[in-house]
Design a protein around this motif. Structure first.
Motif, PDB file in Angstrom:
ATOM      1  N   ILE A   1      38.367  51.421  21.474  1.00  0.00           N
ATOM      2  CA  ILE A   1      37.946  50.754  20.237  1.00  0.00           C
ATOM      3  C   ILE A   1      38.272  49.260  20.297  1.00  0.00           C
ATOM      4  O   ILE A   1      37.458  48.408  19.908  1.00  0.00           O
ATOM      5  CB  ILE A   1      38.620  51.389  19.007  1.00  0.00           C
ATOM      6  CG1 ILE A   1      38.109  52.821  18.814  1.00  0.00           C
ATOM      7  CG2 ILE A   1      38.349  50.565  17.765  1.00  0.00           C
ATOM      8  CD1 ILE A   1      36.621  52.925  18.573  1.00  0.00           C
ATOM      9  N   ASP A   2      39.458  48.917  20.793  1.00  0.00           N
ATOM     10  CA  ASP A   2      39.829  47.501  20.907  1.00  0.00           C
ATOM     11  C   ASP A   2      38.870  46.762  21.831  1.00  0.00           C
ATOM     12  O   ASP A   2      38.451  45.637  21.538  1.00  0.00           O
ATOM     13  CB  ASP A   2      41.255  47.368  21.434  1.00  0.00           C
ATOM     14  CG  ASP A   2      42.303  47.709  20.389  1.00  0.00           C
ATOM     15  OD1 ASP A   2      41.932  47.801  19.196  1.00  0.00           O
ATOM     16  OD2 ASP A   2      43.475  47.891  20.757  1.00  0.00           O
ATOM     17  N   ASP A   3      38.523  47.400  22.951  1.00  0.00           N
ATOM     18  CA  ASP A   3      37.643  46.748  23.911  1.00  0.00           C
ATOM     19  C   ASP A   3      36.238  46.560  23.350  1.00  0.00           C
ATOM     20  O   ASP A   3      35.632  45.498  23.518  1.00  0.00           O
ATOM     21  CB  ASP A   3      37.574  47.561  25.214  1.00  0.00           C
ATOM     22  CG  ASP A   3      38.798  47.369  26.087  1.00  0.00           C
ATOM     23  OD1 ASP A   3      39.549  46.404  25.835  1.00  0.00           O
ATOM     24  OD2 ASP A   3      39.009  48.155  27.022  1.00  0.00           O
ATOM     25  N   ILE A   4      35.701  47.582  22.707  1.00  0.00           N
ATOM     26  CA  ILE A   4      34.351  47.451  22.159  1.00  0.00           C
ATOM     27  C   ILE A   4      34.350  46.483  20.986  1.00  0.00           C
ATOM     28  O   ILE A   4      33.387  45.726  20.772  1.00  0.00           O
ATOM     29  CB  ILE A   4      33.782  48.834  21.756  1.00  0.00           C
ATOM     30  CG1 ILE A   4      32.250  48.782  21.706  1.00  0.00           C
ATOM     31  CG2 ILE A   4      34.325  49.336  20.464  1.00  0.00           C
ATOM     32  CD1 ILE A   4      31.594  48.562  23.025  1.00  0.00           C
ATOM     33  N   ASP A   5      35.445  46.465  20.223  1.00  0.00           N
ATOM     34  CA  ASP A   5      35.588  45.504  19.121  1.00  0.00           C
ATOM     35  C   ASP A   5      35.587  44.076  19.668  1.00  0.00           C
ATOM     36  O   ASP A   5      34.907  43.188  19.140  1.00  0.00           O
ATOM     37  CB  ASP A   5      36.873  45.807  18.353  1.00  0.00           C
ATOM     38  CG  ASP A   5      37.032  44.942  17.117  1.00  0.00           C
ATOM     39  OD1 ASP A   5      36.011  44.522  16.541  1.00  0.00           O
ATOM     40  OD2 ASP A   5      38.183  44.694  16.717  1.00  0.00           O
ATOM     41  N   ASN A   6      36.347  43.856  20.751  1.00  0.00           N
ATOM     42  CA  ASN A   6      36.388  42.526  21.368  1.00  0.00           C
ATOM     43  C   ASN A   6      35.018  42.134  21.908  1.00  0.00           C
ATOM     44  O   ASN A   6      34.589  40.986  21.777  1.00  0.00           O
ATOM     45  CB  ASN A   6      37.421  42.491  22.500  1.00  0.00           C
ATOM     46  CG  ASN A   6      38.846  42.488  21.993  1.00  0.00           C
ATOM     47  OD1 ASN A   6      39.116  42.061  20.873  1.00  0.00           O
ATOM     48  ND2 ASN A   6      39.770  42.975  22.806  1.00  0.00           N
ATOM     49  N   PHE A   7      34.337  43.104  22.519  1.00  0.00           N
ATOM     50  CA  PHE A   7      33.019  42.840  23.101  1.00  0.00           C
ATOM     51  C   PHE A   7      32.040  42.395  22.012  1.00  0.00           C
ATOM     52  O   PHE A   7      31.330  41.396  22.162  1.00  0.00           O
ATOM     53  CB  PHE A   7      32.496  44.098  23.796  1.00  0.00           C
ATOM     54  CG  PHE A   7      31.177  43.901  24.505  1.00  0.00           C
ATOM     55  CD1 PHE A   7      31.144  43.490  25.828  1.00  0.00           C
ATOM     56  CD2 PHE A   7      29.978  44.130  23.856  1.00  0.00           C
ATOM     57  CE1 PHE A   7      29.937  43.300  26.489  1.00  0.00           C
ATOM     58  CE2 PHE A   7      28.766  43.950  24.498  1.00  0.00           C
ATOM     59  CZ  PHE A   7      28.745  43.533  25.823  1.00  0.00           C
ATOM     60  N   VAL A   8      32.012  43.135  20.900  1.00  0.00           N
ATOM     61  CA  VAL A   8      31.100  42.793  19.799  1.00  0.00           C
ATOM     62  C   VAL A   8      31.497  41.458  19.179  1.00  0.00           C
ATOM     63  O   VAL A   8      30.644  40.622  18.860  1.00  0.00           O
ATOM     64  CB  VAL A   8      31.072  43.908  18.737  1.00  0.00           C
ATOM     65  CG1 VAL A   8      30.192  43.508  17.548  1.00  0.00           C
ATOM     66  CG2 VAL A   8      30.547  45.213  19.340  1.00  0.00           C
ATOM     67  N   GLY A   9      32.804  41.249  19.006  1.00  0.00           N
ATOM     68  CA  GLY A   9      33.272  39.998  18.433  1.00  0.00           C
ATOM     69  C   GLY A   9      32.913  38.790  19.290  1.00  0.00           C
ATOM     70  O   GLY A   9      32.488  37.749  18.773  1.00  0.00           O
ATOM     71  N   GLU A  10      33.062  38.930  20.609  1.00  0.00           N
ATOM     72  CA  GLU A  10      32.705  37.834  21.514  1.00  0.00           C
ATOM     73  C   GLU A  10      31.201  37.588  21.501  1.00  0.00           C
ATOM     74  O   GLU A  10      30.744  36.442  21.550  1.00  0.00           O
ATOM     75  CB  GLU A  10      33.191  38.151  22.925  1.00  0.00           C
ATOM     76  CG  GLU A  10      34.703  38.087  23.061  1.00  0.00           C
ATOM     77  CD  GLU A  10      35.210  38.826  24.278  1.00  0.00           C
ATOM     78  OE1 GLU A  10      34.379  39.169  25.151  1.00  0.00           O
ATOM     79  OE2 GLU A  10      36.425  39.069  24.363  1.00  0.00           O
ATOM     80  N   ALA A  11      30.420  38.664  21.439  1.00  0.00           N
ATOM     81  CA  ALA A  11      28.964  38.513  21.356  1.00  0.00           C
ATOM     82  C   ALA A  11      28.574  37.814  20.059  1.00  0.00           C
ATOM     83  O   ALA A  11      27.660  36.975  20.035  1.00  0.00           O
ATOM     84  CB  ALA A  11      28.283  39.876  21.444  1.00  0.00           C
TER      85      ALA A  11
END
Length: 241
Positions: free
Chosen positions: A143-153
Motif C-alpha cells: 500500500i505504501d509503495d502504490i501510494d507513493n507511486f500514485v502520489g509521484e505521478a
C-alpha cells in the motif's frame, strides 16, 4: 502526463508481482458535471476491451469513484478495497455484474485528490484467468509503495501542467533572489524530477529516508513552497536544474 520512465514501469510491475495482482491501472477521474469521465495513463494487464468498456460507461457506476466523489478532496490520500463495497446492493449493480463476469476477484485502489472534483486513481486488480487465484496481498509495504507511486505521478502530472504557465511568466533568476542548490540538494531534486520516492532516493544516494525527508523540509523553506510539485516548478523556473 509525460511518458513513464523505465524506472516507473519497473516499479509498477514490481508492486504488482509482490501484491499478487495481475492488473494495474492509473487514471484521472473528473467528477465535474460538464467534464465527467476518466482518462487512463497506463493499464498493465488490463485488456483493451475492459479499458474501453470502463472508459465509455462503466466508470459512472463504479462505487469506488462514487464514494470518493461524495467525500470530495481530502488532505490525505484514500485507500479503498473491494471488501468495503461487497454486499452493498444500493449502488453499482451493473458495475459488479461486469467486474465479476470478466473475473476480477480483488480490487485495491489508492486515490489522490487534486480538487473536490478531480482525482488521480491507482488500482491493483486480481483477475481470475482460468486458474486458481489467491487474494491480493495488501500489506503495508504494498500500500505504501502504490501510494507513493500514485502520489509521484500526481506531482509529475501537475508539474507538467504548470510548466507552460510558468514559462510564459516573467522569468526570475536564482542569482537575483540569492538562491542556489548544494550538490546534495541538486541530487535530491534531480531524483525527485525522475519520479523517485523517498525510499528510492535514499537508496540511490546511500542516505537514510530520514535524511531525505530533512532535505525536503529545508528545500521547502528555502524556496517558500509547501509541496514537491511547487518545489520542482520553483527550481525549474529559476534555472537551477
Amino acid at each position: 502526463m509525460p511518458a513513464f520512465t523505465n524506472h516507473q514501469h519497473q516499479f509498477a510491475q514490481d508492486v504488482m508481482a509482490r501484491s499478487g495482482a495481475n492488473n494495474f491501472c492509473l487514471f484521472l477521474f473528473s467528477a465535474r458535471p460538464e467534464q465527467a469521465g476518466v482518462h487512463f495513463f497506463c493499464h498493465y494487464g488490463m485488456s483493451a476491451q475492459i479499458k474501453t468498456v470502463y472508459s465509455q460507461r462503466l466508470w459512472a457506476h463504479d462505487p469506488f469513484l462514487n464514494y470518493i466523489k461524495q467525500q470530495g478532496a481530502n488532505t490525505q490520500a484514500t485507500v479503498l478495497d473491494r471488501g468495503q463495497f461487497d454486499g452493498d446492493d444500493s449502488q453499482g449493480d451493473s458495475y459488479w455484474s461486469y467486474i465479476n463476469r470478466v473475473g476480477y476477484r480483488d480490487i485495491v485502489s489508492v486515490i489522490h485528490p487534486y480538487t473536490p472534483e478531480i482525482f488521480l486513481v491507482g488500482g491493483l486488480m486480481g483477475q481470475d484467468r482460468g486458474r486458481e487465484y489467491g487474494e491480493i496481498s495488501a500489506s503495508h509495504s504494498v500500500i505504501d509503495d502504490i501510494d507513493n507511486f500514485v502520489g509521484e505521478a500526481a506531482t509529475e502530472l501537475m508539474s507538467s501542467l504548470i510548466a507552460p504557465i510558468l514559462s510564459a511568466a516573467p522569468v526570475a533568476t536564482a542569482v537575483g533572489q540569492g538562491l542556489s542548490l548544494s550538490p546534495r540538494e541538486r541530487d535530491v531534486v534531480k531524483a525527485l524530477q525522475a519520479g523517485y520516492g523517498n525510499k528510492q532516493i535514499a537508496a540511490a544516494l546511500s542516505l537514510s529516508e530520514y535524511t531525505i525527508e530533512n532535505h525536503f523540509k529545508r528545500l521547502f523553506r528555502k524556496f517558500s513552497v509547501h509541496n514537491r510539485t511547487a518545489l520542482l516548478a520553483a527550481v525549474q523556473q529559476l534555472g537551477l536544474l
